[in-house]
Design a protein around this motif. Sequence first.
Motif, mmCIF file in Angstrom:
data_model
loop_
_atom_site.group_PDB
_atom_site.id
_atom_site.type_symbol
_atom_site.label_atom_id
_atom_site.label_comp_id
_atom_site.label_asym_id
_atom_site.label_seq_id
_atom_site.Cartn_x
_atom_site.Cartn_y
_atom_site.Cartn_z
ATOM 1 N N ALA A 214 119.435 27.096 75.797
ATOM 2 C CA ALA A 214 118.445 27.079 76.807
ATOM 3 C C ALA A 214 118.335 28.236 77.624
ATOM 4 C CB ALA A 214 118.656 25.767 78.000
ATOM 5 N N GLU A 215 119.582 29.333 77.535
ATOM 6 C CA GLU A 215 119.692 30.520 78.294
ATOM 7 C C GLU A 215 118.950 31.656 77.579
ATOM 8 O OE1 GLU A 215 122.223 31.075 81.429
ATOM 9 O OE2 GLU A 215 123.898 30.365 80.086
ATOM 10 N N ALA A 216 118.701 31.387 76.269
ATOM 11 C CA ALA A 216 117.877 32.379 75.388
ATOM 12 C C ALA A 216 116.328 32.294 75.755
ATOM 13 C CB ALA A 216 118.118 32.138 73.845
ATOM 14 N N ILE A 217 116.014 31.194 76.428
ATOM 15 C CA ILE A 217 114.734 30.786 76.163
ATOM 16 C C ILE A 217 113.764 31.637 77.033
ATOM 17 C CG2 ILE A 217 112.734 28.964 76.623
ATOM 18 C CD1 ILE A 217 114.222 28.426 74.002
ATOM 19 N N PRO A 218 114.105 32.044 78.427
ATOM 20 C CA PRO A 218 113.344 32.826 79.376
ATOM 21 C C PRO A 218 113.448 34.129 78.731
ATOM 22 C CG PRO A 218 115.276 31.811 80.575
ATOM 23 C CD PRO A 218 115.305 31.481 79.060
ATOM 24 N N PHE A 219 114.292 34.622 78.068
ATOM 25 C CA PHE A 219 114.275 36.132 77.687
ATOM 26 C C PHE A 219 113.257 35.844 76.433
ATOM 27 C CE2 PHE A 219 118.546 36.116 79.367
ATOM 28 C CZ PHE A 219 118.357 37.073 80.267
ATOM 29 N N MET A 220 113.265 35.062 75.549
ATOM 30 C CA MET A 220 112.616 35.107 74.341
ATOM 31 C C MET A 220 110.991 34.798 74.608
ATOM 32 S SD MET A 220 112.470 31.393 72.234
ATOM 33 C CE MET A 220 114.114 31.394 71.925
ATOM 34 N N GLU A 221 110.684 34.124 75.716
ATOM 35 C CA GLU A 221 109.189 33.986 76.037
ATOM 36 C C GLU A 221 108.836 35.066 76.700
ATOM 37 O OE1 GLU A 221 108.865 30.309 78.358
ATOM 38 O OE2 GLU A 221 106.533 30.311 78.069
ATOM 39 N N ALA A 222 109.527 35.642 77.607
ATOM 40 C CA ALA A 222 109.131 37.166 78.391
ATOM 41 C C ALA A 222 108.761 38.096 77.393
ATOM 42 C CB ALA A 222 110.058 37.462 79.339
ATOM 43 N N ASN A 223 109.832 38.244 76.414
ATOM 44 C CA ASN A 223 109.920 39.468 75.404
ATOM 45 C C ASN A 223 108.394 39.051 74.364
ATOM 46 O OD1 ASN A 223 112.259 40.416 76.262
ATOM 47 N ND2 ASN A 223 113.344 39.193 74.889
ATOM 48 N N LEU A 224 108.225 38.169 73.973
ATOM 49 C CA LEU A 224 107.184 37.941 73.119
ATOM 50 C C LEU A 224 105.640 37.863 73.752
ATOM 51 C CD1 LEU A 224 108.969 35.387 70.440
ATOM 52 C CD2 LEU A 224 108.716 37.822 70.324
ATOM 53 N N SER A 225 105.976 37.238 74.866
ATOM 54 C CA SER A 225 104.398 37.242 75.683
ATOM 55 C C SER A 225 104.110 38.640 75.947
ATOM 56 C CB SER A 225 104.650 36.471 77.035
ATOM 57 O OG SER A 225 104.968 35.386 76.801
ATOM 58 N N HIS A 226 105.175 39.504 76.154
ATOM 59 C CA HIS A 226 104.777 40.772 76.733
ATOM 60 C C HIS A 226 104.244 41.692 75.379
ATOM 61 C CE1 HIS A 226 105.612 43.880 79.599
ATOM 62 N NE2 HIS A 226 106.123 44.626 78.654
ATOM 63 N N ILE A 227 104.842 41.205 74.284
ATOM 64 C CA ILE A 227 104.712 42.116 72.980
ATOM 65 C C ILE A 227 103.135 41.664 72.766
ATOM 66 C CG2 ILE A 227 105.106 42.127 70.342
ATOM 67 C CD1 ILE A 227 108.012 42.246 71.426
ATOM 68 N N ILE A 228 103.000 40.275 72.912
ATOM 69 C CA ILE A 228 101.667 39.515 72.460
ATOM 70 C C ILE A 228 100.463 40.383 73.099
ATOM 71 C CG2 ILE A 228 100.134 37.639 72.527
ATOM 72 C CD1 ILE A 228 102.489 36.048 71.746
ATOM 73 N N ALA A 229 100.643 40.634 74.569
ATOM 74 C CA ALA A 229 99.913 41.078 75.660
ATOM 75 C C ALA A 229 99.299 42.502 75.099
ATOM 76 C CB ALA A 229 100.171 41.192 76.785
ATOM 77 N N ARG A 230 100.285 43.354 74.535
ATOM 78 C CA ARG A 230 99.823 44.728 74.086
ATOM 79 C C ARG A 230 99.835 44.952 72.648
ATOM 80 N NH1 ARG A 230 102.473 44.198 78.464
ATOM 81 N NH2 ARG A 230 102.572 45.466 79.917
ATOM 82 N N SER A 231 99.453 43.747 71.904
ATOM 83 C CA SER A 231 99.589 43.844 70.298
ATOM 84 C C SER A 231 98.245 44.085 69.739
ATOM 85 C CB SER A 231 99.941 42.542 69.714
ATOM 86 O OG SER A 231 99.232 41.521 70.101
ATOM 87 N N ALA A 232 98.098 44.272 68.567
ATOM 88 C CA ALA A 232 96.790 44.286 67.838
ATOM 89 C C ALA A 232 95.972 42.848 68.055
ATOM 90 C CB ALA A 232 97.138 44.469 66.429
ATOM 91 N N PHE A 233 96.460 42.047 68.209
ATOM 92 C CA PHE A 233 95.963 40.372 68.454
ATOM 93 C C PHE A 233 96.383 39.817 69.615
ATOM 94 C CE2 PHE A 233 95.194 36.049 66.971
ATOM 95 C CZ PHE A 233 93.900 36.219 67.105
ATOM 96 N N PRO A 234 95.898 40.185 70.766
ATOM 97 C CA PRO A 234 96.524 39.650 72.219
ATOM 98 C C PRO A 234 96.157 38.167 72.245
ATOM 99 C CG PRO A 234 95.395 41.582 72.569
ATOM 100 C CD PRO A 234 94.867 41.191 71.181
ATOM 101 N N GLU A 235 95.411 37.511 71.329
ATOM 102 C CA GLU A 235 94.891 36.152 71.482
ATOM 103 C C GLU A 235 95.943 35.287 70.814
ATOM 104 O OE1 GLU A 235 92.613 38.493 70.002
ATOM 105 O OE2 GLU A 235 91.659 38.834 72.019
ATOM 106 N N ALA A 236 96.915 35.931 70.194
ATOM 107 C CA ALA A 236 98.033 35.068 69.286
ATOM 108 C C ALA A 236 98.619 34.042 70.411
ATOM 109 C CB ALA A 236 98.997 35.975 68.756
ATOM 110 N N ARG A 237 98.617 32.693 69.720
ATOM 111 C CA ARG A 237 99.132 31.565 70.584
ATOM 112 C C ARG A 237 100.893 31.578 70.460
ATOM 113 N NH1 ARG A 237 99.467 26.121 70.368
ATOM 114 N NH2 ARG A 237 99.695 26.390 68.367
ATOM 115 N N LEU A 238 101.405 31.307 71.641
ATOM 116 C CA LEU A 238 102.920 31.366 71.735
ATOM 117 C C LEU A 238 103.263 29.873 72.119
ATOM 118 C CD1 LEU A 238 105.633 32.786 71.104
ATOM 119 C CD2 LEU A 238 105.465 33.436 73.679
#
Length: 342
Positions: A214-238
Amino acid sequence: MAQGWLAEGAGIQAEGEHRLIPLSESAPGSEEPRYEGHALVERPSLERGPMHWRERLPPLLLTAFEPHLPTAHEVQGDVLLVKLEPEVEPHAGTIAEAMLAQFSHVRVVCVDRGVTGPFRIRDVQVIAARGDDTSTVTQVKEHGLAYTLDPSKAYFSARLSGERQIAMDAIQQHHKRLQRRLVVYDPYAGVGPNLGLPLDGGVVESAVVGDLNAEAIPFMEANLSHIIARSAFPEARLEVRVGDGRAWRHDGTLLGQADVLFVNLPHEGLDHLDDLIPLLAEDALVIGWAVIERDEEAEVAQHLTACFAAAGRDVTVDVQATKGFSTTRTMVRLVVLATTGS
Ligand SMILES: C[S@@+](CC[C@H](N)C(=O)[O-])C[C@H]1O[C@@H](n2cnc3c(N)ncnc32)[C@H](O)[C@@H]1O
Protein backbone atom coordinates in the motif's frame (compact mmCIF):
# COMPACT_ATOMS: atom_id res chain seq x y z
CA MET A 1 47.09 21.66 -24.25
CA ALA A 2 48.82 20.40 -27.39
CA GLN A 3 51.89 22.49 -26.49
CA GLY A 4 51.91 21.26 -22.89
CA TRP A 5 51.06 24.74 -21.59
CA LEU A 6 47.93 23.68 -19.69
CA ALA A 7 48.44 23.08 -15.97
CA GLU A 8 46.54 19.82 -15.75
CA GLY A 9 44.57 19.23 -12.58
CA ALA A 10 44.50 22.92 -11.62
CA GLY A 11 40.97 23.52 -12.90
CA ILE A 12 39.53 26.29 -15.08
CA GLN A 13 38.17 29.21 -13.03
CA ALA A 14 35.39 31.66 -13.72
CA GLU A 15 35.91 35.38 -13.08
CA GLY A 16 33.04 37.60 -14.13
CA GLU A 17 32.61 37.07 -17.86
CA HIS A 18 36.07 35.59 -18.19
CA ARG A 19 37.45 32.08 -17.98
CA LEU A 20 40.88 31.65 -16.43
CA ILE A 21 42.86 28.85 -18.02
CA PRO A 22 45.72 27.64 -15.79
CA LEU A 23 49.16 27.67 -17.41
CA SER A 24 51.93 25.19 -16.66
CA GLU A 25 55.54 26.00 -15.80
CA SER A 26 56.52 25.40 -19.42
CA ALA A 27 54.04 27.94 -20.85
CA PRO A 28 55.66 31.15 -22.21
CA GLY A 29 55.52 34.31 -20.08
CA SER A 30 53.57 37.51 -20.74
CA GLU A 31 56.45 39.03 -22.75
CA GLU A 32 55.65 36.61 -25.58
CA PRO A 33 52.79 37.63 -27.89
CA ARG A 34 51.43 34.08 -28.10
CA TYR A 35 48.12 34.42 -26.36
CA GLU A 36 46.42 36.37 -29.15
CA GLY A 37 45.59 39.37 -27.00
CA HIS A 38 44.36 37.39 -24.00
CA ALA A 39 45.50 38.85 -20.72
CA LEU A 40 47.75 37.00 -18.30
CA VAL A 41 46.71 37.33 -14.66
CA GLU A 42 47.93 35.71 -11.46
CA ARG A 43 45.47 33.87 -9.23
CA PRO A 44 45.75 31.05 -6.70
CA SER A 45 45.08 27.75 -8.47
CA LEU A 46 42.10 25.53 -7.78
CA GLU A 47 43.63 22.14 -7.04
CA ARG A 48 41.53 19.16 -8.05
CA GLY A 49 40.00 17.37 -5.03
CA PRO A 50 40.38 13.66 -4.34
CA MET A 51 39.26 11.49 -7.25
CA HIS A 52 37.65 8.88 -4.98
CA TRP A 53 35.72 9.15 -1.71
CA ARG A 54 38.17 6.68 -0.12
CA GLU A 55 40.92 9.28 -0.36
CA ARG A 56 38.90 11.38 2.09
CA LEU A 57 39.04 8.74 4.84
CA PRO A 58 41.53 9.06 7.72
CA PRO A 59 44.67 7.22 6.46
CA LEU A 60 44.65 4.77 9.40
CA LEU A 61 41.08 3.71 8.69
CA LEU A 62 41.88 3.32 5.01
CA THR A 63 44.87 1.04 5.60
CA ALA A 64 43.23 -1.00 8.37
CA PHE A 65 39.95 -1.67 6.52
CA GLU A 66 40.76 -1.35 2.83
CA PRO A 67 39.62 -4.89 1.85
CA HIS A 68 36.27 -4.37 3.61
CA LEU A 69 35.41 -0.94 2.25
CA PRO A 70 32.46 -0.83 -0.15
CA THR A 71 33.40 -0.93 -3.83
CA ALA A 72 29.94 -0.01 -5.14
CA HIS A 73 26.90 2.03 -4.17
CA GLU A 74 23.61 3.05 -5.74
CA VAL A 75 22.31 6.59 -6.02
CA GLN A 76 18.57 7.20 -6.27
CA GLY A 77 17.97 10.92 -6.83
CA ASP A 78 19.89 12.58 -4.00
CA VAL A 79 19.89 9.49 -1.75
CA LEU A 80 22.97 7.29 -1.76
CA LEU A 81 22.55 3.66 -0.70
CA VAL A 82 25.58 1.64 0.29
CA LYS A 83 26.00 -1.90 1.59
CA LEU A 84 28.59 -2.24 4.36
CA GLU A 85 30.48 -5.30 5.48
CA PRO A 86 30.19 -5.91 9.26
CA GLU A 87 33.89 -5.04 9.74
CA VAL A 88 33.32 -1.42 8.66
CA GLU A 89 29.82 -0.88 10.14
CA PRO A 90 31.35 0.82 13.24
CA HIS A 91 32.87 3.39 10.85
CA ALA A 92 29.66 3.96 8.89
CA GLY A 93 29.51 7.64 9.95
CA THR A 94 33.04 8.41 8.74
CA ILE A 95 32.47 6.58 5.46
CA ALA A 96 29.20 8.44 4.93
CA GLU A 97 30.82 11.83 5.60
CA ALA A 98 33.54 11.01 3.05
CA MET A 99 30.86 10.14 0.50
CA LEU A 100 28.90 13.34 1.20
CA ALA A 101 32.09 15.37 0.74
CA GLN A 102 32.85 13.59 -2.54
CA PHE A 103 29.40 13.62 -4.17
CA SER A 104 28.02 17.15 -4.10
CA HIS A 105 24.62 16.08 -5.51
CA VAL A 106 24.01 13.59 -2.66
CA ARG A 107 21.89 14.82 0.28
CA VAL A 108 21.53 11.67 2.38
CA VAL A 109 23.76 8.61 2.77
CA CYS A 110 22.09 5.39 3.95
CA VAL A 111 23.27 1.94 4.87
CA ASP A 112 21.38 -0.55 2.71
CA ARG A 113 20.94 -3.91 4.44
CA GLY A 114 19.32 -5.48 1.39
CA VAL A 115 15.77 -6.13 0.22
CA THR A 116 13.45 -8.01 2.55
CA GLY A 117 9.93 -9.42 2.60
CA PRO A 118 7.32 -9.77 -0.14
CA PHE A 119 7.41 -6.06 -0.99
CA ARG A 120 11.15 -6.26 -1.78
CA ILE A 121 11.73 -3.16 0.35
CA ARG A 122 15.24 -2.22 1.33
CA ASP A 123 16.21 -2.15 4.96
CA VAL A 124 17.63 1.37 4.91
CA GLN A 125 19.14 3.47 7.70
CA VAL A 126 20.21 7.10 7.29
CA ILE A 127 23.77 7.59 8.53
CA ALA A 128 24.63 11.10 7.36
CA ALA A 129 22.88 14.04 5.76
CA ARG A 130 23.85 17.36 4.24
CA GLY A 131 21.75 19.80 6.27
CA ASP A 132 18.62 19.03 8.28
CA ASP A 133 16.58 17.15 5.70
CA THR A 134 17.08 13.46 6.52
CA SER A 135 14.08 12.25 4.55
CA THR A 136 14.64 9.36 2.15
CA VAL A 137 11.92 10.63 -0.19
CA THR A 138 13.64 11.64 -3.40
CA GLN A 139 13.11 12.22 -7.09
CA VAL A 140 14.79 10.00 -9.68
CA LYS A 141 15.13 11.03 -13.32
CA GLU A 142 15.08 8.17 -15.79
CA HIS A 143 14.82 8.47 -19.58
CA GLY A 144 13.88 12.13 -19.02
CA LEU A 145 10.95 11.20 -16.73
CA ALA A 146 10.72 11.96 -13.02
CA TYR A 147 9.70 9.42 -10.37
CA THR A 148 9.23 10.44 -6.76
CA LEU A 149 9.92 7.54 -4.43
CA ASP A 150 11.16 6.44 -1.05
CA PRO A 151 13.56 3.49 -1.16
CA SER A 152 12.66 2.67 2.45
CA LYS A 153 8.96 2.28 1.60
CA ALA A 154 8.67 0.83 -1.91
CA TYR A 155 10.86 -1.13 -4.30
CA PHE A 156 12.81 0.70 -6.99
CA SER A 157 16.04 -0.14 -8.77
CA ALA A 158 17.84 2.31 -11.02
CA ARG A 159 19.75 -0.64 -12.49
CA LEU A 160 16.67 -1.73 -14.43
CA SER A 161 16.40 1.42 -16.52
CA GLY A 162 17.85 -0.39 -19.56
CA GLU A 163 15.21 -3.10 -19.18
CA ARG A 164 12.50 -0.46 -19.24
CA GLN A 165 13.78 0.87 -22.55
CA ILE A 166 13.83 -2.66 -24.00
CA ALA A 167 10.25 -3.20 -22.77
CA MET A 168 9.22 0.09 -24.39
CA ASP A 169 10.70 -1.04 -27.71
CA ALA A 170 8.69 -4.28 -27.56
CA ILE A 171 5.51 -2.36 -26.68
CA GLN A 172 6.04 0.04 -29.56
CA GLN A 173 6.30 -2.90 -31.96
CA HIS A 174 3.08 -4.35 -30.54
CA HIS A 175 1.43 -0.94 -30.92
CA LYS A 176 2.48 -0.88 -34.59
CA ARG A 177 1.23 -4.42 -35.09
CA LEU A 178 -2.20 -3.71 -33.61
CA GLN A 179 -2.40 -0.20 -35.15
CA ARG A 180 -4.07 1.29 -32.08
CA ARG A 181 -3.33 2.48 -28.56
CA LEU A 182 -2.93 -0.32 -26.03
CA VAL A 183 -4.44 -1.49 -22.77
CA VAL A 184 -1.50 -2.15 -20.45
CA TYR A 185 -1.63 -3.97 -17.08
CA ASP A 186 1.14 -3.84 -14.49
CA PRO A 187 -0.03 -5.67 -11.35
CA TYR A 188 3.43 -5.49 -9.67
CA ALA A 189 4.11 -1.87 -10.52
CA GLY A 190 5.96 -0.54 -7.45
CA VAL A 191 6.31 3.21 -7.98
CA GLY A 192 5.39 2.81 -11.66
CA PRO A 193 8.59 2.87 -13.77
CA ASN A 194 7.49 0.21 -16.31
CA LEU A 195 4.63 2.40 -17.47
CA GLY A 196 6.53 5.69 -17.65
CA LEU A 197 7.91 5.42 -21.19
CA PRO A 198 4.78 3.86 -22.78
CA LEU A 199 2.52 6.51 -21.21
CA ASP A 200 4.87 9.32 -22.12
CA GLY A 201 5.09 8.08 -25.71
CA GLY A 202 1.29 8.12 -26.06
CA VAL A 203 0.96 4.42 -26.99
CA VAL A 204 -1.33 3.61 -24.04
CA GLU A 205 -5.11 3.97 -24.12
CA SER A 206 -5.56 2.82 -20.55
CA ALA A 207 -3.25 1.53 -17.86
CA VAL A 208 -4.23 -0.60 -14.88
CA VAL A 209 -1.50 -0.63 -12.26
CA GLY A 210 -1.28 -2.09 -8.78
CA ASP A 211 0.85 -3.39 -5.98
CA LEU A 212 0.37 -5.39 -2.82
CA ASN A 213 2.42 -2.78 -0.95
CA ALA A 214 0.00 0.00 0.00
CA GLU A 215 2.93 2.37 0.61
CA ALA A 216 3.92 2.18 -3.07
CA ILE A 217 0.48 3.29 -4.25
CA PRO A 218 0.62 7.08 -3.61
CA PHE A 219 4.01 7.30 -5.36
CA MET A 220 2.82 5.18 -8.30
CA GLU A 221 -0.36 7.20 -8.73
CA ALA A 222 1.35 10.59 -8.50
CA ASN A 223 4.24 9.60 -10.79
CA LEU A 224 2.08 8.16 -13.55
CA SER A 225 -0.59 10.90 -13.38
CA HIS A 226 2.15 13.47 -13.72
CA ILE A 227 3.66 11.68 -16.74
CA ILE A 228 0.25 11.30 -18.43
CA ALA A 229 -0.53 15.00 -18.00
CA ARG A 230 2.62 15.95 -19.94
CA SER A 231 2.54 13.05 -22.40
CA ALA A 232 1.77 12.67 -26.09
CA PHE A 233 -1.72 11.41 -25.06
CA PRO A 234 -2.95 13.20 -21.91
CA GLU A 235 -6.36 11.49 -22.24
CA ALA A 236 -4.87 8.10 -21.27
CA ARG A 237 -6.86 6.47 -18.47
CA LEU A 238 -5.14 5.33 -15.27
CA GLU A 239 -6.66 2.84 -12.84
CA VAL A 240 -4.79 2.12 -9.62
CA ARG A 241 -5.43 -0.97 -7.46
CA VAL A 242 -3.96 -2.06 -4.19
CA GLY A 243 -3.71 -5.80 -3.50
CA ASP A 244 -2.56 -9.14 -4.81
CA GLY A 245 -2.08 -9.25 -8.59
CA ARG A 246 -3.49 -12.79 -8.66
CA ALA A 247 -6.85 -11.40 -7.48
CA TRP A 248 -7.35 -9.34 -10.66
CA ARG A 249 -8.82 -12.42 -12.37
CA HIS A 250 -11.79 -12.26 -9.98
CA ASP A 251 -12.80 -8.86 -11.39
CA GLY A 252 -14.79 -9.53 -14.55
CA THR A 253 -14.08 -6.03 -15.90
CA LEU A 254 -10.38 -6.87 -16.14
CA LEU A 255 -10.65 -10.19 -17.99
CA GLY A 256 -9.56 -10.59 -21.62
CA GLN A 257 -8.51 -6.94 -21.97
CA ALA A 258 -4.73 -6.63 -21.56
CA ASP A 259 -2.83 -6.03 -24.81
CA VAL A 260 0.32 -5.81 -22.70
CA LEU A 261 0.92 -7.42 -19.31
CA PHE A 262 3.98 -6.80 -17.16
CA VAL A 263 4.97 -9.57 -14.75
CA ASN A 264 7.68 -7.94 -12.71
CA LEU A 265 7.96 -10.29 -9.76
CA PRO A 266 11.25 -12.05 -10.42
CA HIS A 267 11.16 -14.55 -7.56
CA GLU A 268 7.65 -15.92 -7.94
CA GLY A 269 6.06 -14.36 -11.02
CA LEU A 270 6.25 -17.59 -13.04
CA ASP A 271 3.98 -19.21 -10.43
CA HIS A 272 1.40 -16.43 -10.90
CA LEU A 273 0.99 -17.02 -14.63
CA ASP A 274 -2.04 -19.31 -14.43
CA ASP A 275 -3.89 -16.52 -12.59
CA LEU A 276 -2.73 -13.84 -14.99
CA ILE A 277 -3.37 -15.46 -18.38
CA PRO A 278 -7.18 -14.90 -18.18
CA LEU A 279 -6.46 -11.14 -18.13
CA LEU A 280 -4.96 -11.21 -21.64
CA ALA A 281 -6.61 -9.95 -24.81
CA GLU A 282 -6.64 -12.28 -27.82
CA ASP A 283 -3.38 -10.95 -29.18
CA ALA A 284 -1.23 -10.01 -26.20
CA LEU A 285 2.34 -9.22 -25.26
CA VAL A 286 3.64 -10.40 -21.87
CA ILE A 287 6.88 -8.91 -20.57
CA GLY A 288 8.31 -10.38 -17.40
CA TRP A 289 11.47 -10.93 -15.44
CA ALA A 290 12.44 -14.03 -13.49
CA VAL A 291 15.35 -15.28 -11.46
CA ILE A 292 16.16 -18.80 -12.62
CA GLU A 293 18.94 -21.37 -12.32
CA ARG A 294 21.79 -20.65 -14.69
CA ASP A 295 21.50 -22.19 -18.17
CA GLU A 296 17.83 -23.07 -17.70
CA GLU A 297 16.52 -20.60 -20.26
CA ALA A 298 15.30 -23.43 -22.53
CA GLU A 299 13.41 -25.17 -19.69
CA VAL A 300 11.76 -21.89 -18.70
CA ALA A 301 10.71 -21.28 -22.32
CA GLN A 302 9.18 -24.78 -22.42
CA HIS A 303 7.38 -24.22 -19.12
CA LEU A 304 5.95 -20.93 -20.39
CA THR A 305 4.81 -22.51 -23.65
CA ALA A 306 3.08 -25.30 -21.68
CA CYS A 307 1.34 -22.83 -19.31
CA PHE A 308 -0.07 -20.85 -22.23
CA ALA A 309 -0.97 -23.97 -24.22
CA ALA A 310 -2.98 -25.26 -21.23
CA ALA A 311 -4.96 -22.02 -21.41
CA GLY A 312 -5.56 -22.48 -25.14
CA ARG A 313 -2.95 -19.96 -26.27
CA ASP A 314 -0.30 -20.19 -28.97
CA VAL A 315 2.88 -18.39 -28.06
CA THR A 316 6.25 -17.28 -29.29
CA VAL A 317 8.59 -17.06 -26.34
CA ASP A 318 11.90 -15.25 -25.98
CA VAL A 319 13.94 -15.81 -22.82
CA GLN A 320 17.12 -13.73 -22.53
CA ALA A 321 19.57 -13.52 -19.66
CA THR A 322 19.86 -9.89 -18.55
CA LYS A 323 22.63 -10.01 -15.95
CA GLY A 324 24.45 -12.30 -13.61
CA PHE A 325 22.56 -12.63 -10.35
CA SER A 326 24.79 -15.01 -8.43
CA THR A 327 27.12 -17.80 -9.47
CA THR A 328 24.23 -20.24 -9.75
CA ARG A 329 21.25 -18.06 -10.62
CA THR A 330 20.54 -15.54 -13.32
CA MET A 331 17.92 -12.89 -14.13
CA VAL A 332 16.08 -13.38 -17.40
CA ARG A 333 13.72 -11.23 -19.42
CA LEU A 334 10.70 -13.07 -20.80
CA VAL A 335 8.91 -11.71 -23.82
CA VAL A 336 5.88 -13.73 -24.83
CA LEU A 337 3.59 -13.00 -27.72
CA ALA A 338 0.36 -14.87 -27.01
CA THR A 339 -2.47 -15.41 -29.46
CA THR A 340 -5.66 -17.40 -29.12
CA GLY A 341 -5.14 -20.85 -30.62
CA SER A 342 -7.36 -21.78 -33.54
C1 LIG B 1 10.54 -6.46 -8.19
S1 LIG B 1 9.36 -5.27 -7.66
C2 LIG B 1 9.01 -4.45 -9.17
C3 LIG B 1 8.45 -3.09 -8.98
C4 LIG B 1 8.39 -2.21 -10.23
N1 LIG B 1 7.72 -2.87 -11.32
C5 LIG B 1 9.77 -1.75 -10.63
O1 LIG B 1 10.28 -2.19 -11.66
O2 LIG B 1 10.34 -0.90 -9.94
C6 LIG B 1 7.94 -6.26 -7.34
C7 LIG B 1 6.76 -5.49 -6.76
O3 LIG B 1 5.66 -6.40 -6.61
C8 LIG B 1 5.00 -6.15 -5.37
N2 LIG B 1 4.36 -7.43 -5.00
C9 LIG B 1 4.87 -8.50 -4.37
N3 LIG B 1 3.97 -9.50 -4.31
C10 LIG B 1 2.84 -9.03 -4.93
C11 LIG B 1 1.57 -9.58 -5.21
N4 LIG B 1 1.26 -10.84 -4.84
N5 LIG B 1 0.67 -8.83 -5.87
C12 LIG B 1 0.97 -7.55 -6.24
N6 LIG B 1 2.16 -6.96 -6.01
C13 LIG B 1 3.08 -7.70 -5.36
C14 LIG B 1 6.10 -5.67 -4.44
O4 LIG B 1 5.57 -4.86 -3.42
C15 LIG B 1 7.01 -4.88 -5.40
O5 LIG B 1 6.64 -3.52 -5.46
